[in-house]
Design a protein around this motif. Structure first.
Motif, PDB file in Angstrom:
ATOM      1  N   ARG A   1       0.585  -1.245   0.201  1.00  0.00           N
ATOM      2  CA  ARG A   1      -0.109   0.015  -0.021  1.00  0.00           C
ATOM      3  C   ARG A   1       0.870   1.211  -0.027  1.00  0.00           C
ATOM      4  O   ARG A   1       0.388   2.197  -0.726  1.00  0.00           O
ATOM      5  CB  ARG A   1      -0.901  -0.109   0.899  1.00  0.00           C
ATOM      6  N   VAL A   2       2.090   1.213   0.650  1.00  0.00           N
ATOM      7  CA  VAL A   2       2.792   2.465   0.865  1.00  0.00           C
ATOM      8  C   VAL A   2       3.298   2.661  -0.515  1.00  0.00           C
ATOM      9  O   VAL A   2       3.560   3.570  -0.888  1.00  0.00           O
ATOM     10  CB  VAL A   2       3.994   2.278   1.851  1.00  0.00           C
ATOM     11  N   GLN A   3       3.695   1.401  -1.257  1.00  0.00           N
ATOM     12  CA  GLN A   3       4.321   1.445  -2.677  1.00  0.00           C
ATOM     13  C   GLN A   3       3.543   2.333  -3.697  1.00  0.00           C
ATOM     14  O   GLN A   3       4.064   3.080  -4.830  1.00  0.00           O
ATOM     15  CB  GLN A   3       4.507   0.217  -3.323  1.00  0.00           C
ATOM     16  N   GLN A   4       2.050   2.319  -3.440  1.00  0.00           N
ATOM     17  CA  GLN A   4       1.232   3.032  -4.295  1.00  0.00           C
ATOM     18  C   GLN A   4       1.705   4.557  -4.257  1.00  0.00           C
ATOM     19  O   GLN A   4       1.442   5.355  -5.394  1.00  0.00           O
ATOM     20  CB  GLN A   4      -0.431   2.860  -3.835  1.00  0.00           C
ATOM     21  N   ARG A   5       2.176   5.011  -3.158  1.00  0.00           N
ATOM     22  CA  ARG A   5       2.591   6.490  -3.031  1.00  0.00           C
ATOM     23  C   ARG A   5       4.111   6.590  -3.246  1.00  0.00           C
ATOM     24  O   ARG A   5       4.615   7.403  -3.797  1.00  0.00           O
ATOM     25  CB  ARG A   5       2.307   6.863  -1.935  1.00  0.00           C
ATOM     26  N   LEU A   6       4.908   5.843  -2.733  1.00  0.00           N
ATOM     27  CA  LEU A   6       6.280   5.866  -2.806  1.00  0.00           C
ATOM     28  C   LEU A   6       6.826   4.416  -3.415  1.00  0.00           C
ATOM     29  O   LEU A   6       7.094   3.506  -2.864  1.00  0.00           O
ATOM     30  CB  LEU A   6       7.205   6.072  -1.485  1.00  0.00           C
TER      31      LEU A   6
END
Lengths: 131, 131
Positions: free
Chosen positions: B31-36
DNA sequence: CTTTCTGCAAACTCTTTGCACTCGT
DNA sequence: ACGAGTGCAAAGAGTTTGCAGAAAG
């Protein structure tokens, strides 16, 4: 025939049943080896799984380390000391069964429950104070 | 200065805080990878540890799989469905604080507690019945 | 005899860590 | 510019599994 009775299985159960300290799989292995020197860790894992499936042993998953095993089948709670990692049994609260009923009314099928308290056990609490 | 405020740490906390499904570290990473896009799993693990140390996130260790994370800090209990592996929050029992007092009298220093119920959640219970 | 179980070692999953580089402050 | 934080890849812990041989029924 379905399940066989092997020395390894018997010894594994005997060790967990005799233990009062919630041993890890590796602990169980060490202790069983005192009787069966050639038993492997893999076999201990397989037999612990089998005992859990049979309902003769329970898995206690507390803390960041390995799973621990318990042949105490009566409902009880645990206290885990965060200093010495020891897990002790606590006699079960009376209030708890009531909550199960309320969950069943809401459509849950409850097959088990665990309560664990965390903190410092009396021995470590004393040791910490005196340092 | 001691602790720095990085994009990775902020995003990790935001994801856990927004989640209502007790995500694993790998879930949080996805989920964090969707932004970073370039954040690594190792960094997510390090930041989750940091958040736990800060008391902003709690670890939920239930079931044989990975640890799960929760930013719900109010005391509450869990129900784990053994079929779909989903963990849901239950409002905390009123009776529980009483037990802490009795443990303190016996020399324990209680810093936390968890109660988990196991079984089948309403959805899976329904699905099982209709098969 | 047949089939399950075992020992061994390799594989797997989850988590942590060493290192050179990046980026907050 | 200093040092905490990062990405990457390798290492660690704990547990599972494939296989050939051992042994229970």
């Amino acid at each position: 025939m379905r399940e066989r009775q092997t020395r390894q299985l018997d010894a594994t159960y005997a060790v967990v049943h005799a233990a009062h300290d919630h041993p890890t799989a590796e602990h169980v292995h060490e202790r069983v080896q005192q009787r069966l020197k050639r038993i492997s860790l893999g076999t201990v894992y397989r037999n612990l799984q089998k005992l859990v499936a049979q309902g003769r042993v329970r898995v206690v998953r507390i803390g960041p380390r390995s799973a621990r095993f318990d042949a105490m089948l009566e409902p009880h709670e645990h206290f885990m000391c965060e200093i010495c990692d020891e897990i002790t049994d606590l006699s079960s609260a009376v209030a708890v069964p009531i909550r199960r009923t309320s969950l069943r009314r809401r459509g849950y099928n409850v097959t088990g429950q665990t309560t664990t308290f965390f903190g410092t056990c009396p021995r470590c609490a004393r040791a910490t104070r005196s340092n």
